[in-house]
Design a protein around this motif. Structure first.
Motif, PDB file in Angstrom:
ATOM      1  N   LEU A  58      60.691  84.624 115.813  1.00  0.00           N
ATOM      2  CA  LEU A  58      61.456  83.526 115.220  1.00  0.00           C
ATOM      3  C   LEU A  58      61.524  83.672 113.703  1.00  0.00           C
ATOM      4  O   LEU A  58      62.468  83.211 113.070  1.00  0.00           O
ATOM      5  N   THR A  59      60.517  84.302 113.134  1.00  0.00           N
ATOM      6  CA  THR A  59      60.508  84.595 111.704  1.00  0.00           C
ATOM      7  C   THR A  59      61.075  85.995 111.496  1.00  0.00           C
ATOM      8  O   THR A  59      60.590  86.956 112.101  1.00  0.00           O
ATOM      9  N   PRO A  60      62.118  86.152 110.680  1.00  0.00           N
ATOM     10  CA  PRO A  60      62.770  87.455 110.549  1.00  0.00           C
ATOM     11  C   PRO A  60      61.869  88.524 109.949  1.00  0.00           C
ATOM     12  O   PRO A  60      61.032  88.240 109.098  1.00  0.00           O
ATOM     13  N   ALA A 105      69.222  80.899 119.165  1.00  0.00           N
ATOM     14  CA  ALA A 105      69.960  79.859 118.428  1.00  0.00           C
ATOM     15  C   ALA A 105      71.403  80.283 118.189  1.00  0.00           C
ATOM     16  O   ALA A 105      72.329  79.465 118.282  1.00  0.00           O
ATOM     17  N   ALA A 106      71.613  81.563 117.895  1.00  0.00           N
ATOM     18  CA  ALA A 106      72.979  82.058 117.687  1.00  0.00           C
ATOM     19  C   ALA A 106      73.797  81.937 118.970  1.00  0.00           C
ATOM     20  O   ALA A 106      74.991  81.575 118.936  1.00  0.00           O
ATOM     21  N   VAL A 140      69.990  85.228 111.251  1.00  0.00           N
ATOM     22  CA  VAL A 140      70.842  84.486 112.184  1.00  0.00           C
ATOM     23  C   VAL A 140      70.028  83.596 113.120  1.00  0.00           C
ATOM     24  O   VAL A 140      70.564  83.061 114.093  1.00  0.00           O
ATOM     25  N   GLY A 141      68.751  83.415 112.805  1.00  0.00           N
ATOM     26  CA  GLY A 141      67.942  82.448 113.535  1.00  0.00           C
ATOM     27  C   GLY A 141      67.753  81.159 112.763  1.00  0.00           C
ATOM     28  O   GLY A 141      67.231  80.178 113.307  1.00  0.00           O
ATOM     29  N   ALA A 142      68.181  81.145 111.503  1.00  0.00           N
ATOM     30  CA  ALA A 142      67.976  79.983 110.639  1.00  0.00           C
ATOM     31  C   ALA A 142      69.107  78.976 110.801  1.00  0.00           C
ATOM     32  O   ALA A 142      70.285  79.331 110.753  1.00  0.00           O
ATOM     33  N   LEU A 164      71.953  72.289 116.724  1.00  0.00           N
ATOM     34  CA  LEU A 164      70.848  73.252 116.720  1.00  0.00           C
ATOM     35  C   LEU A 164      69.491  72.568 116.618  1.00  0.00           C
ATOM     36  O   LEU A 164      68.551  72.917 117.336  1.00  0.00           O
ATOM     37  N   VAL A 165      69.393  71.593 115.720  1.00  0.00           N
ATOM     38  CA  VAL A 165      68.119  70.886 115.536  1.00  0.00           C
ATOM     39  C   VAL A 165      67.746  70.090 116.786  1.00  0.00           C
ATOM     40  O   VAL A 165      66.573  70.001 117.162  1.00  0.00           O
TER      41      VAL A 165
END
Length: 241
Positions: A58-60, A105-106, A140-142, A164-165
């Protein structure tokens, strides 16, 4: 090309199973769109979700570093090949800047685009996400990054953030991914024509054009060469327990 079990379609519909983190999906999209232009007829094109690596962080992390841990010394060779193919297709792969991150998420955002704005907006969003990942070095996960990309293609930033949230689309996207596995999707990109025949990989424009013409004529297409490796035409999907 191979038949998809258990489903049939009456109109020319193309479902493209792909991942934002798949470089051959970017190449395949470009080639297919050129074939569709040459085809000269309308087609109902929908992008379906699939994740090459559902366990991606989840963290790039730098993509090169992430892939080095998986494939070792093959990474440089794979990147060189992709850059060469990218130049032929007008894609400026900047893989040294790309960030490996989870793409769920994308895919949810692409689901929002399709269900609330239609296939044309979804296709524009797909192109923007691929470009952001492979040439822009974007995370692209943010949520904020995704909302900004959504706004570029005509989706309300506020709606994208809330979607998304709030976790909307998560169950639907996961169900579509499960369904893809159920019909035999094993690598991406996979193009399913009229719900009956599947072509795997970033095939040549001529192959896509032939399949479009045969599918439109309701004829059984001839076999097309498949390549399941991520090094030459398609990205194989690893098994996850």
């Amino acid at each position: 090309m191979h038949p998809v079990p258990g489903v049939e379609g009456e109109t020319l519909k193309v479902e493209i199973y792909s991942d934002v983190a798949c470089p051959w999906c970017y190449v395949g999209k470009r080639r297919f769109e050129r074939a569709l232009t040459a085809f000269g007829r309308e087609a109902d094109v929908v992008y379906r979700p699939f994740q090459l690596d559902p366990a991606a962080p989840l963290t790039p992390r730098p993509l090169s570093e992430y892939l080095q841990g998986k494939f070792g010394g093959q990474v440089d060779q794979i990147h060189a090949r992709l850059k060469e193919v990218g130049r032929e297709e007008g894609i400026d792969f900047r893989l040294e800047q790309a960030q490996a991150v989870n793409t769920l998420a994308a895919h949810r955002l692409l689901h929002l685009a399709r269900t609330e704005h239609g296939a044309e907006v979804q296709a524009r969003l797909k192109a923007a996400l691929l470009d952001a990942y492979f040439t822009g070095g974007a995370d692209v996960g943010a949520t904020e990054t995704l909302a900004g990309i959504a706004e570029q293609v005509g989706i309300s930033r506020e709606r994208a953030v809330a979607y998304l949230v709030g976790g909307e689309g998560t169950a639907e996207v996961r169900a579509e991914i499960d369904q893809a596995r159920g019909i035999g999707v094993q690598a991406v990109p996979t193009f399913v024509f009229n719900g009956r025949y599947a072509v795997q990989g970033a095939q040549p424009v001529s192959t896509f054009l032939q399949v479009l013409e045969q599918a439109a004529a309701a004829e059984e297409p001839a076999a097309a060469e498949e390549d399941p490796s991520c090094a030459d035409g398609a990205c194989a999907i690893p098994e996850h327990g």
